[in-house]
Design a protein around this motif. Structure first.
Motif, PDB file in Angstrom:
ATOM      1  N   TYR A  70     -22.887  25.164  33.889  1.00 28.54           N
ATOM      2  CA  TYR A  70     -21.781  24.562  34.636  1.00 28.54           C
ATOM      3  C   TYR A  70     -22.290  23.859  35.884  1.00 28.54           C
ATOM      4  N   HIS A  76     -13.605  22.326  36.746  1.00 26.73           N
ATOM      5  CA  HIS A  76     -12.180  22.531  36.474  1.00 26.73           C
ATOM      6  C   HIS A  76     -12.111  23.253  35.136  1.00 26.73           C
ATOM      7  N   THR A  78      -9.614  25.459  32.796  1.00 22.00           N
ATOM      8  CA  THR A  78      -8.216  25.828  32.599  1.00 22.00           C
ATOM      9  C   THR A  78      -8.080  26.635  31.313  1.00 22.00           C
ATOM     10  N   THR A  92      -6.017  27.644  36.344  1.00 20.54           N
ATOM     11  CA  THR A  92      -7.172  26.781  36.588  1.00 20.54           C
ATOM     12  C   THR A  92      -8.083  27.358  37.665  1.00 20.54           C
ATOM     13  N   SER A  94     -11.380  26.176  40.059  1.00 17.04           N
ATOM     14  CA  SER A  94     -11.973  24.922  40.518  1.00 17.04           C
ATOM     15  C   SER A  94     -13.275  25.079  41.287  1.00 17.04           C
ATOM     16  N   SER A 126     -18.070  14.542  25.841  1.00 18.48           N
ATOM     17  CA  SER A 126     -17.204  15.707  25.666  1.00 18.48           C
ATOM     18  C   SER A 126     -17.401  16.302  24.281  1.00 18.48           C
ATOM     19  N   GLU A 144     -16.014  18.892  28.964  1.00 17.55           N
ATOM     20  CA  GLU A 144     -16.425  17.576  29.438  1.00 17.55           C
ATOM     21  C   GLU A 144     -17.707  17.758  30.244  1.00 17.55           C
ATOM     22  N   ILE A 152     -18.267  20.127  33.407  1.00 16.36           N
ATOM     23  CA  ILE A 152     -17.478  19.865  34.615  1.00 16.36           C
ATOM     24  C   ILE A 152     -15.991  20.134  34.395  1.00 16.36           C
ATOM     25  N   ASN A 153     -15.571  20.146  33.131  1.00 15.98           N
ATOM     26  CA  ASN A 153     -14.156  20.340  32.843  1.00 15.98           C
ATOM     27  C   ASN A 153     -14.014  21.087  31.523  1.00 15.98           C
ATOM     28  N   LYS A 155     -10.899  22.912  28.982  1.00 16.48           N
ATOM     29  CA  LYS A 155      -9.513  23.254  28.648  1.00 16.48           C
ATOM     30  C   LYS A 155      -9.570  24.175  27.434  1.00 16.48           C
TER      31      LYS A 155
END
Length: 160
Positions: A70, A76, A78, A92, A94, A126, A144, A152-153, A155
């Motif tokens: 990471y 982010h 979630t 979430t 952050s 992604s 992502e 970085i992201n 879900k």
């Protein structure tokens, strides 16, 4: 040759030129797609290796290795499990420290945590992984990546 004959001949010449251009375009497009597919496969192999490594490491619980995947600054993450474990209605996280705390709580709650990778889907920067998660829940996670292939992201999605 009458006007109609000249027009037909011009039409044939234009059609031949058009077909030649289409063949050249198709050859260029095919070469470009081969290069994109090669690059995508290479990136996909690297990302899948990264994610597979993450799954293996999560199965053996070394937090430092998990967190190395990471980004240090831009996170982010979630998940509906964040709502449950962190009592946070946004679901979430952050920052990296809170993410590590969340993972630590999850590992405490599920000490025999094991993931089974079912499939992956790749796009530009992604990846979606489809896997069997805790309590045999089916999960899909969207990851992502930044330019260094660090997450970085995320879900996360779950079903029973």
């Amino acid at each position: 040759m009458d006007t109609r004959g000249v027009m037909n001949e011009l039409d044939l010449e234009w059609q031949q030129a058009y077909n030649e251009l289409n063949q050249q375009d198709k050859a260029l497009t095919d070469a470009l797609m081969r290069e994109i597919n090669f690059t995508t496969r290479s990136l996909m192999d690297e990302i899948i290796e990264n994610v597979s490594s993450q799954i293996v490491h999560q199965n053996t619980n070394p937090m430092k290795v998990i967190m190395s995947h990471y980004d240090d600054d831009a996170i982010h993450f979630t998940s509906p499990l964040i709502v449950q474990f962190n009592n946070d209605p946004t679901g979430t996280i952050s920052n990296k420290k809170d993410l590590q705390d969340y993972f630590s709580r999850a590992l405490e709650k599920f000490p025999a945590l094991h993931f089974e990778l079912l499939s992956t889907s790749l796009s530009v920067n992604s990846l979606i992984i489809h896997y069997k998660s805790v309590n045999n829940m089916i999960a899909m996670e969207y990851f992502e990546f930044n330019d260094q292939n660090q997450v970085i992201n995320v879900k996360a999605h779950y079903s029973n």
